[in-house]
Design an enzyme around this catalytic site. Sequence first.
Site, PDB file in Angstrom:
ATOM      1  CG  ASP A   1      -1.364  -6.345   3.772  1.00  0.00           C
ATOM      2  OD1 ASP A   1      -1.572  -5.329   3.080  1.00  0.00           O
ATOM      3  OD2 ASP A   1      -2.198  -6.801   4.567  1.00  0.00           O
TER       4      ASP A   1
ATOM      5  CG  PHE B   1      -7.680  -3.578  10.541  1.00  0.00           C
ATOM      6  CD1 PHE B   1      -7.573  -4.592  11.483  1.00  0.00           C
ATOM      7  CD2 PHE B   1      -8.925  -3.028  10.294  1.00  0.00           C
ATOM      8  CE1 PHE B   1      -8.697  -5.059  12.164  1.00  0.00           C
ATOM      9  CE2 PHE B   1     -10.061  -3.488  10.968  1.00  0.00           C
ATOM     10  CZ  PHE B   1      -9.943  -4.501  11.901  1.00  0.00           C
TER      11      PHE B   1
ATOM     12  CG  HIS C   1      -1.842  -1.170   1.265  1.00  0.00           C
ATOM     13  ND1 HIS C   1      -3.114  -1.131   0.742  1.00  0.00           N
ATOM     14  CD2 HIS C   1      -1.673  -2.433   1.748  1.00  0.00           C
ATOM     15  CE1 HIS C   1      -3.703  -2.301   0.906  1.00  0.00           C
ATOM     16  NE2 HIS C   1      -2.844  -3.116   1.513  1.00  0.00           N
ATOM     17  CG  LEU C   2       3.212   2.107  -3.010  1.00  0.00           C
ATOM     18  CD1 LEU C   2       3.789   2.323  -4.406  1.00  0.00           C
ATOM     19  CD2 LEU C   2       4.332   1.888  -1.997  1.00  0.00           C
ATOM     20  NE  ARG C   3      -1.695   3.185   3.792  1.00  0.00           N
ATOM     21  CZ  ARG C   3      -2.532   2.208   4.056  1.00  0.00           C
ATOM     22  NH1 ARG C   3      -3.536   1.958   3.215  1.00  0.00           N
ATOM     23  NH2 ARG C   3      -2.392   1.456   5.130  1.00  0.00           N
TER      24      ARG C   3
ATOM     25  CG  HIS D   1      -2.221   2.968   9.233  1.00  0.00           C
ATOM     26  ND1 HIS D   1      -3.210   3.433   8.410  1.00  0.00           N
ATOM     27  CD2 HIS D   1      -2.317   1.612   9.206  1.00  0.00           C
ATOM     28  CE1 HIS D   1      -3.882   2.411   7.895  1.00  0.00           C
ATOM     29  NE2 HIS D   1      -3.360   1.291   8.361  1.00  0.00           N
TER      30      HIS D   1
ATOM     31  CG  ASN E   1      -8.736  -6.982   7.862  1.00  0.00           C
ATOM     32  OD1 ASN E   1      -8.907  -8.174   8.069  1.00  0.00           O
ATOM     33  ND2 ASN E   1      -9.649  -6.222   7.298  1.00  0.00           N
TER      34      ASN E   1
END
Length: 428
Positions: A304, A322, A61-63, A308, A277
Amino acid sequence: MKTLIKNGSIVTKEGTVKTQDVLLNDGVISAIGLNLEETDAHVIEANGKLVTPGLVDLHVHLREPGGEAKETIETGTKAAAKGGFTTVAAMPNTRPVPDSAEQMSWLTGRIDETGVVRVLPYAAITTRQLGRELTDFAKLKEAGAFAFTDDGVGVQSAAMMLEAMKEAAKLEMAIVAHCEENTLIQNGSVHEGVFSKKHGIAGIPSVCESVHIARDVLLAEAAGVHYHVCHISTKESVRVVRDAKRAGIRVTAEVTPHHLLLCDEDIPGLDAHYKMNPPLRGKEDREALIEGLLDGTIDFIATDHAPHTEEEKGQGMERAPFGIVGLETAFPLLYTHFVKKGTFTLKQLVDWLTIDPAETFQLPYGRLEEGAPADVTIIDLEAERAIDPAHFASKGRNTPFAGWTCQGWPVATLVGGKLVWEEKEVAR
């Protein structure tokens, strides 16, 4: 520019380790052998360090766009390079979602502008990942989509999933699934097990995941599509995938380092750095994941990586989002706790992080052989240090592994023959 990596240790197809030189030229591996010489080459003296194909992570996830406070394409790919990863696949749960050709074109342009390593962008299965309307798969593929997923949420409608699978099959593309039945989540924060009962927290049952996989493998059989399970976490899920493979269904699966390393009994308290998650499951689940990886039920390892902010994770186990980061710690954690202890061989670990994910999705990466792309990772298997989030290249500091002492740290990463990261001064 030519690059010559001298006196590195490579893992052979037979699983032995031998000293070899590796010559990179014009974006490909042009020669592997002993005592290679190239007068105009940039030389990296490996001095017996492990030389592997560039690591491949097909779940990060590179957001960006929308979550730049957590991570950006630039910081996330710098973290990937520091962790030895040369190819990553970026999940679409951004804001806006890459659910149109226009948004996908913007995303691929942004990747070209700021990415340090190769990024393969996923496109959403449904518009805004809401599960109500399919995206235009053909246009998204043309715009650069790698595969289709609504990762972050499960596709709740079986009819919608079957239609998606049929569309993907026409394009010879994969459906990649976050498997979660929403009616069974019940506001859970952790696995429904030892920890949830001890602390009186709502738990997420294992069947929440496995029931979706059981549904989807039958749909995949009907559609004739390549169906891939994200971050598998329960023993029941492993059993379903194993049975589906035996039945000849084209299903593959990945597992994360944290689900291999931890179970819910390892959570020390109400610390949201252990909240992800799917959640950390029971001890038997963790053992089933290891067994499934070893017997080929699970095809490869993916991190994964889910950064955050500290403020978000500071909200506590029930309110925090998560996810944990994983790009910079994956190899040393797995090498230390599985290869060094004899559970995995070095070749198995390297393969699960390189050629296996590449071959699963028919990618040309993850190979250390003449003619292959010049993606190379150099790892010091003797280097030992504690994991320190303060030194992460990622914006995310959210890891449960802070303070764990590990061996096997990447020291240099090359993408297409270009040195994109090095520990201190490795090159000369």
